[in-house]
Design a protein around this motif. Structure first.
Motif, short mmCIF file in Angstrom:
data_model
loop_
_atom_site.label_atom_id
_atom_site.label_comp_id
_atom_site.label_asym_id
_atom_site.label_seq_id
_atom_site.Cartn_x
_atom_site.Cartn_y
_atom_site.Cartn_z
N ILE A 40 -0.01 5.38 -0.79
CA ILE A 40 -0.16 6.43 0.24
C ILE A 40 0.64 7.67 -0.18
N GLU A 79 0.81 -1.22 0.00
CA GLU A 79 0.00 0.00 0.00
C GLU A 79 0.85 1.28 0.00
N LEU A 80 2.09 1.15 0.47
CA LEU A 80 2.95 2.31 0.72
C LEU A 80 3.05 3.30 -0.46
N PRO A 81 3.36 2.82 -1.71
CA PRO A 81 3.47 3.78 -2.83
C PRO A 81 2.17 4.52 -3.08
#
Lengths: 798, 232
Positions: free
Chosen positions: B109, B105-107
């Motif tokens: 966010i 999910e990080l990219p």
């Protein structure tokens, strides 16, 4: 985004429990010290502000010049009050002469309670803006009235309105309750003032005060004033400076008495006077503690930075990944700030818990009654600001440092922190340990000084000696009957009366003359009136001459002097010398019959004052009794109590042990000692945290070196030595910095004591050894872990 | 899609100057799969880092989709990177504190994608990499192969134009290695441009073209198969 930050921070915290605990714990300790000091400073600066006229009330002080030196005192002569009212009245709304605060017995029927109170002139209630629950201002106008504090009124009358009720003071003075005021809070100079009776009643009751009405030579009373509107304190001060000087005889003019008005705002924090000038006071502690608070908090923040960045190689990978997947540097900075503020919030609540636990102890040491103001919105707003500032300071370096990592190097695994990165940490450790050592050495010297003074020869035997303060007139004239009965019952070995307690000197005079007296001698002699058995009761030691004796009728005008008096008077052979007391022709003559060894009654740190002892059965304030060591102490006390109750009905039997009262003289120094110990422990704890951070940082830095050394055959013990040696060197540097600073500070501190200990070598060596041992314990965790790690892993990383 | 001309990268210390890239030039077309090979220290990772805008160059030109990016500042590079480029590393580089789901999910966010949309995209990526059943596991609870699948899922979740893979099978056994290569081939088949640095001749055979490097210079270029068509 914040949810994501929170999640990462929380998990990182949970995953590294030990590290997080140390980091948060360290910060919490720093914060709790800052909070405690904050509470204390707030309490100190708000002292006396309870009084509405705080800004316009002053105490009348007096400067007098003796042997070229100016002495400042609160005690003033009776007629000064009238003079201020009549000749300088336009400056003041109120001029209030008053007695000293003391314990008295209040009687209502058979009920007697002991309460602290003062006799004050009319207008005291209005000047002090007492909050009246019953009655109104003006309650002291009738000379036979009394104002009671709410708690005293409740203790005497329960919950009923006590107005117009009759009570007695000291079982003799009939007064009517004309008002009840709200208890005066603890952080004021009148905190224990539980009743106020009219000054006129005091004068009416005490003949010596009536005689003092026009006596400028007897400084025995306090005077308070409230300025008129628009009168500036410095103007008033200039106008009244010579108020006494202009009135006194030529004999007293040589002391050049000057009136000084000290505003209420100075009473608590600026009450030191040296040579006629205000030289500060407790304000120095406010400044000192402010610095300590900021310093401790800053050290804790720096440690937080230290520990946060110590595992930088671990965090570096995360920074690299985040940058690679698209985070800008500012995003990473925000994330680290968020983390530090989160940890600071946790640390703050732990700090509140510490404060809650420490407050009773801290209150004990500081003599305060502080509590956490849970319901005060202002407190929470300040706390929020405090958390924000601490979090930002603590988080600034980790945020800026960690976010600067080059993702290429980090993700390639070739990232290494620079060689000089350890230097600021090393400097920090040296500073922290130097501070810790100064505090430890200081603590040792403080306690050494206390022990030294406690071992001082008292000149009398303080053990098994009890003292009873003669609170009501009912005590007078009972000495013989009490003594005879108690001696008969074998409850006591001996008994005497005295005008001063064994731990104080209540009266003094400089009106003594003898043949050949050096005219420049102007210092006071302590004057103690005693009964015949005083010496035998306290076990004084006579160096020359003899004790008072009932066999010599002439002993009613005999004088026993102490060694200090003999020295001050400069007499070669004092025995037989005639001393006159008073300046006129009617001065009483006393003959010196003995010289007693100096008895320590005042400060255990100062030399003993020149003192005269004379026989007098009419001016006693205290009864002294030496308990019979052959009888069980509890039994003796019971016998004494029963006997007292039999003859003295109006006062409860209250006694003091002289040795316990004596030990109270060390309270100030013991308080300093306790505080120094507290800060020393704290400094050591914080230093160890810093050390722990540095050790883990250096162990991480040296992973490769350790791996190579292990492959080449180094033992765990050898590696432990290698890793620990650097730290020992740092601590040794701290020792060399701390020793001269500590020596100089403690040398200066000891100078204020005439009777003082020496600073010996062990006060430096023992703390240094302690620092080395604690250093080894702290760094060994990392040193041994690093030394035991598998070299294959560390070398594979390359 | 990518055109580099006379690209230079020099590392300097007090005593030594090392030329990592020496006037390197080549281009990569949209939808192409290029393998870069060469011995250790030849400059291939340096090249990949410059292509990924993680590092800057000392000279030459770098056109990304026709825009000159060689002189971009850090902020601009971060912006371009998060929108267009996905990374796959040899050592996976997952964040230990985040679960499989959260790592992927990080990219999204950082690209300010809405939470509801993120859920759809992450689940899609996890599904595609067949790692959905491990969505709540932490990296240390996964095998090497599984970790690399997560890394690939993270690289593709944002639907980037370019995937840069630095020895993606280097830490995997042959079975897991082949699976990762199959995944990359599939992605490439769906239109994603891939540039991969590798030591493995076997892995390089998945590419359209192999560029071989030595001492910071391109020495040979072999076309293994033609690009079927150019994606728009």
């Amino acid at each position: 985004m914040f949810k994501h930050y929170f999640k990462t921070a929380w998990r990182s915290l949970i995953r590294n429990k030990l590290f997080s605990a140390i980091n948060i714990g360290g910060l919490a300790v720093g914060m709790s010290v800052a909070i405690l000091i904050g509470f204390w400073i707030k309490e100190e600066v708000s002292y006396n502000t309870y009084f509405k006229h705080y800004d316009t009330i002053a105490q009348v002080m007096q400067n007098q010049t003796v042997e070229g030196k100016i002495y400042t005192q609160m005690a003033n002569p009776f007629p000064l009050s009238k003079t201020l009212q009549l000749k300088y009245g336009s400056n003041f709304k109120h001029v209030v002469i008053s007695s000293w605060q003391g314990d008295h017995i209040l009687n209502k029927g058979l009920k007697s309670i002991s309460e602290s109170g003062m006799y004050m002139d009319k207008g005291a209630d209005e000047m002090l803006s007492l909050k009246m629950i019953y009655g109104k201002y003006g309650g002291l106008k009738d000379p036979h009235s009394i104002l009671l504090s709410a708690s005293t009124a409740k203790a005497m009358f329960g919950n009923v309105n006590p107005l117009d009720q009759q009570i007695k003071i000291d079982n003799k003075l009939e007064v009517k309750v004309t008002g009840v005021y709200e208890d005066i809070p603890f952080n004021t100079d009148f905190n224990n003032l539980n009743f106020i009776a009219p000054w006129d009643l005091y004068v009416f009751d005490q003949k010596w005060i009536q005689d003092d009405r026009n006596e400028w030579d007897d400084n025995s009373f306090q005077i308070f004033v409230q300025f008129s509107d628009n009168v500036k304190i410095y103007e008033a001060n200039q106008r009244v400076a010579n108020a006494k000087y202009n009135e006194v005889s030529e004999g007293l003019k040589k002391f050049h008495p000057q009136v000084v008005l000290m505003p209420m705002s100075d009473w608590h924090l600026h009450n030191n006077w040296e040579n006629g000038k205000q030289t500060g006071g407790a304000i120095i502690y406010i400044k000192l503690f402010c610095i300590i608070g900021i310093f401790v908090l800053l050290l804790a923040c720096i440690n937080f930075m230290n520990l946060s960045t110590a595992r930088s190689e671990k965090r570096a990978k995360e920074v690299g990944i985040r940058k690679a997947v698209g985070s800008a540097r500012s995003g990473i900075i925000k994330q680290f700030y968020f983390e530090s503020i989160l940890l600071t919030i946790i640390a703050f609540f732990i700090a509140l818990l510490f404060v809650k636990l420490l407050l009773p102890w801290f209150n004990g040491i500081s003599g305060k009654q502080m509590s956490i103001p849970w319901g005060n919105i202002f407190f929470w707003l300040i706390s929020l600001l405090f958390i924000g500032i601490t979090g930002v300071i603590a988080g600034s370096y980790p945020a800026l440092y960690l976010s600067s990592f080059n993702p290429v190097k980090v993700l390639k695994g070739t990232f290494r922190v620079g060689k000089n990165a350890a230097l600021p940490r090393k400097i920090l450790i040296v500073i922290q340990f130097a501070v810790s050592l100064i505090l430890i050495i200081g603590t040792c010297v403080v306690y050494k000084q206390i022990r030294f003074s406690q071992k001082r020869d008292l000149g009398y035997n303080k053990n098994n000696l009890i003292a009873v303060y003669m609170k009501t007139p009912e005590f007078f004239g009972k000495y013989d009957v009490l003594r005879n009965e108690l001696m008969r019952k074998n409850a006591i070995e001996n008994m005497a009366e005295t005008s001063s307690p064994m731990t104080g000197l209540w009266s003094s005079s400089n009106s003594f003359n003898w043949e050949g007296k050096d005219p420049t001698l102007a210092q006071d002699f302590g004057v103690i009136r005693v009964t015949h058995d005083f010496g035998k009761t306290v076990n004084w030691q006579l160096k020359e001459g003899r004790d008072f004796s009932r066999s010599y009728v002439s002993d009613s005008s005999a004088l026993i002097i102490n060694e200090a008096a003999a020295k001050y008077m400069g007499l070669k052979n004092p025995i037989g010398t005639i001393v006159r007391w008073g300046s006129d022709s009617n001065a009483s003559a006393y003959k010196i019959i003995g010289i007693a060894k100096n008895m320590l009654t005042e400060s255990p740190y100062q030399s003993t004052r020149q003192t005269f002892y004379m026989l007098n059965y009419e001016n006693a304030n205290w009864m002294l009794m030496r308990l019979n060591p052959k009888m069980n102490m509890q039994k003796s006390l019971k016998e004494i109590g029963d006997t007292f109750k039999k003859y003295i009905l109006s006062a409860p039997f209250e006694y003091q042990f002289v040795d316990k009262e004596f030990s109270k003289k060390f309270e100030d120094e013991e308080r300093v000692g306790k505080l120094a110990t507290f800060f020393a422990v704290l400094a050591v704890f914080i230093s160890c945290l810093g050390l722990f951070g540095l050790a883990s940082f250096m162990a991480e830095q040296k992973t490769k070196e350790i791996g190579i050394r292990k492959v080449l055959g180094a033992s765990v013990f050898g590696l432990w030595k290698l890793l620990s040696k650097d730290f020992i060197l740092l601590v040794l540097i701290s020792c060399f910095i701390a020793a001269p600073i500590a020596w100089f500070s403690m040398y200066k501190w000891l100078q204020k004591y005439q009777y003082r200990t020496t600073i010996t070598w062990w006060v430096f060596i023992v703390p240094a050894m302690f620092a080395i041992v604690i250093t080894l314990i702290t760094v060994s965790y990392h040193a041994i872990r690093a030394a035991r790690a598998n070299p294959v892993k560390s070398l594979k990383m390359e | 899609m990518i055109k580099i001309t006379n690209l230079e990268k020099i590392y300097r210390t007090d005593l030594v100057e090392t030329v990592a890239l020496n006037k390197m030039s080549f281009d990569v077309r949209k939808g192409e799969f290029v393998a870069i090979m060469g011995p250790s220290g030849c400059g291939k990772s340096t090249l990949l880092n410059i292509l990924g805008l993680l590092d800057d160059c000392n000279g030459g030109s770098f056109l990304f989709d026709g825009i000159e990016v060689a002189k971009f500042n850090e902020q601009k590079r971060a912006d371009l990177r998060k929108k267009n480029i996905g990374f796959v590393f040899q050592s996976f580089n997952l964040i230990d504190e985040l679960t499989t789901y959260e790592n992927v999910e990080l990219p999204l966010i950082y690209n300010n994608v809405k939470a509801a949309d993120r859920k759809v995209l992450v689940e899609e990526a996890l599904d595609k990499m067949q790692i959905m059943h491990r969505r709540n596991h932490y990296p240390q609870q996964l095998s090497g192969g599984q970790q690399q699948r997560v890394a690939v899922a993270r690289a593709v979740v944002n639907n980037p134009k370019l995937i840069l893979a630095d020895e993606p099978t280097g830490n995997l056994d042959s079975h897991n290695g082949n699976e990762v290569m199959d995944m990359l081939t599939t992605l490439n088949g769906q239109g994603t441009t891939i540039i991969m640095v590798t030591h493995s001749e076997h892995d390089a055979q998945y590419a359209h073209r192999i560029i071989r490097m030595l001492d910071g210079e391109k020495v040979t270029e072999n076309i293994l198969r033609e690009l079927d068509y150019v994606h728009n």
